[in-house]
Design a protein around this motif. Structure first.
Motif, PDB file in Angstrom:
ATOM      1  N   CYS A 163      81.028   9.886  56.149  1.00  0.00           N
ATOM      2  CA  CYS A 163      81.325  10.114  54.725  1.00  0.00           C
ATOM      3  C   CYS A 163      82.721  11.294  54.376  1.00  0.00           C
ATOM      4  O   CYS A 163      82.625  12.160  55.268  1.00  0.00           O
ATOM      5  CB  CYS A 163      80.353  10.540  53.724  1.00  0.00           C
ATOM      6  SG  CYS A 163      79.089   8.938  53.529  1.00  0.00           S
TER       7      CYS A 163
ATOM      8  N   TYR B 103      84.420   6.735  54.404  1.00  0.00           N
ATOM      9  CA  TYR B 103      83.804   6.083  53.124  1.00  0.00           C
ATOM     10  C   TYR B 103      83.741   7.430  51.967  1.00  0.00           C
ATOM     11  O   TYR B 103      83.295   8.427  52.618  1.00  0.00           O
ATOM     12  CB  TYR B 103      82.538   5.545  53.432  1.00  0.00           C
ATOM     13  CG  TYR B 103      81.796   5.283  52.183  1.00  0.00           C
ATOM     14  CD1 TYR B 103      82.033   4.431  51.407  1.00  0.00           C
ATOM     15  CD2 TYR B 103      80.710   6.106  52.128  1.00  0.00           C
ATOM     16  CE1 TYR B 103      81.123   4.202  50.133  1.00  0.00           C
ATOM     17  CE2 TYR B 103      79.903   5.897  51.047  1.00  0.00           C
ATOM     18  CZ  TYR B 103      80.204   4.930  50.083  1.00  0.00           C
ATOM     19  OH  TYR B 103      79.163   4.792  49.075  1.00  0.00           O
TER      20      TYR B 103
ATOM     21  N   PRO C 138      81.754   8.137  48.717  1.00  0.00           N
ATOM     22  CA  PRO C 138      81.165   7.749  47.974  1.00  0.00           C
ATOM     23  C   PRO C 138      81.240   8.101  46.448  1.00  0.00           C
ATOM     24  O   PRO C 138      80.732   7.519  45.425  1.00  0.00           O
ATOM     25  CB  PRO C 138      79.624   8.576  48.343  1.00  0.00           C
ATOM     26  CG  PRO C 138      80.004   9.436  49.186  1.00  0.00           C
ATOM     27  CD  PRO C 138      81.167   9.326  49.656  1.00  0.00           C
TER      28      PRO C 138
ATOM     29  N   CYS D 159      74.752   7.944  55.076  1.00  0.00           N
ATOM     30  CA  CYS D 159      76.281   8.643  54.707  1.00  0.00           C
ATOM     31  C   CYS D 159      76.381  10.055  55.428  1.00  0.00           C
ATOM     32  O   CYS D 159      75.696  10.899  55.121  1.00  0.00           O
ATOM     33  CB  CYS D 159      76.229   8.905  53.100  1.00  0.00           C
ATOM     34  SG  CYS D 159      77.640   9.964  52.537  1.00  0.00           S
TER      35      CYS D 159
END
Length: 422
Positions: A109, A123, A125, A188
């Protein structure tokens, strides 16, 4: 607020169940992790074998741990395949290693505090409207080998070999092909001690509760791995699309570990090996899972070559030397034990046939699936080696085989195929 009529409740529950089980099947594309480089086939194999060292060491350790019922995640392999899909709303693309030897799906993450370099954006969130942390009382949280509450579920997934990922167990919408699937659990990654090569994380395909197959509830998946050095993609088929179609289909049972029946590994029952016309005198217990959960043979997407318990490997090695007496064995380094000297520039050679005699099925391997002809260096090498404790059927032997894992019915089926044409 007025009461909801019972029939309406039933109707609502019906549609909720329908929406949760609406995923039918999809296709993802697999790429060999170094397919975008300019490496020769010989260089690809050398790099893959280097990565195998960590993988087989962790498999051996995990096999030993299984005698206590432990289910330890194993180190990812540098010989594995990656796939791309998207998570979040709006969708963000991730690229992850496909691993039949582990269950957790995770990606690095953007908020990571210990991070590895990756070729795609991590990524984020905070940019997704569908990201949620899972509470500690969720059954998927308690399915983790190690978790804590702060107050939501945080995971520590330590792979055998010293690498690990730590972060939040969360849910998110996965976009798999054209299907958007809500509420998928994944890690994550915030503290990540190492990088899975050329990827942002791992896609677990084992039998564990956290794997993609288990969460989707599809009960079956298949893949077909194109030849090493082939830069085309290979299919990973989930659910209803995972089907074999030729008249050459064979099936063998998936075997359960008696100590850890929900082990991440896919065990097979191998009765023997035939070289040429010779059925090798391998003991009947060589590939058996012992009562204490040790031993056995697993099929693995993340290990390059096949590693046989030493008793069996030495018989394989000696039989090839005997039947190929016109060639001179030579010593080489780099993870391969048996090579023969051939004239430089040789482009084809005939080798004795090799058959893996599984329970209820015979897998007749094409010569290119167990020997590598290195024309540039004048070598013909057996793509197998020995190990202790457990045997592994690697991905080199799985080339151009369409392999179906029917988890619900406890079967592994296969058929020869041109994987780059499926």
């Amino acid at each position: 607020m007025g009461k909801i009529a019972p029939c309406l409740v039933i109707l609502m529950l019906f549609f909720l169940q329908l929406s949760c089980s609406s995923f039918n099947g999809t296709r993802l594309e697999l790429k060999y992790i170094y397919s975008n480089g300019n490496l020769t086939k010989s260089e690809l194999i050398h790099r893959a074998l280097t990565g195998d060292k960590h993988r087989i060491a962790s498999l051996r350790s995990a096999s030993s741990a299984s005698t206590t019922g432990a289910n330890l995640p194993i180190h990812w392999g540098s010989s594995a395949y990656i796939t791309d899909f998207a998570i979040g709303t709006p969708a963000q693309s991730i690229s992850v290693l496909v691993d039949t030897g582990s269950d957790l799906i995770w990606t690095q993450c953007k908020s990571c505090t210990t991070c590895f370099s990756q070729s795609t954006p991590p990524y984020d969130p905070s940019q997704s409207s569908t990201y949620k942390n899972l509470p500690c009382d969720n059954t998927l949280c308690t399915a983790l080998p190690k978790y804590s509450c702060s107050p939501d579920c945080t995971y520590l997934y330590s792979y055998v070999g010293g690498t690990s990922t730590e972060g939040y167990l969360s849910t998110e919408t996965f976009t798999l092909g054209s299907d958007a699937v809500p509420g998928m659990a994944f890690g994550c990654g915030i503290v990540n001690s190492d990088a899975p090569d050329n990827s942002s994380g791992i896609l677990g395909l084992s039998r564990g509760d956290l794997s993609l197959v288990s969460q989707l509830g599809v009960g079956r998946f298949s893949y077909c791995l194109a030849s090493y050095g082939d830069r085309s993609t290979s299919p990973l088929l989930l659910g209803s699309l995972a089907n074999l179609s030729s008249s050459a289909i064979q099936s063998t049972p998936l075997v359960e570990n008696p100590i850890a029946p929900f082990s991440s590994f896919y065990y097979l029952s191998l009765g023997g090996i035939t070289i040429g016309n010779t059925l090798l005198p391998i003991s009947s217990t060589a590939f058996e899972l012992a009562a204490d959960g040790s031993g056995g043979l697993i099929i693995d997407s993340g290990t390059t070559i096949t590693y046989l318990i030493d008793e069996a490997y030495q018989l394989v090695k000696q039989e090839f030397i005997t039947q190929m007496s016109d060639l001179q064995p030579v010593q080489v380094s780099g993870g391969l034990d048996l090579c023969f000297s051939v004239p430089a520039g040789t482009t084809s050679l005939s080798v004795p046939r090799m058959v893996f005699n599984f329970e209820g099925a015979e897998m007749r391997l094409p010569g290119n699936n167990y020997f590598f002809l290195d024309s540039d260096n004048g070598l013909l090498c057996l793509m197998m080696n020995s190990m202790e404790g457990i045997s592994i059927f690697g991905n080199y032997q799985q080339q151009n085989m369409h392999i179906l894992y029917d988890v619900d019915n406890g079967l592994l089926s296969f058929e020869p195929a041109e994987c780059n044409q499926l």
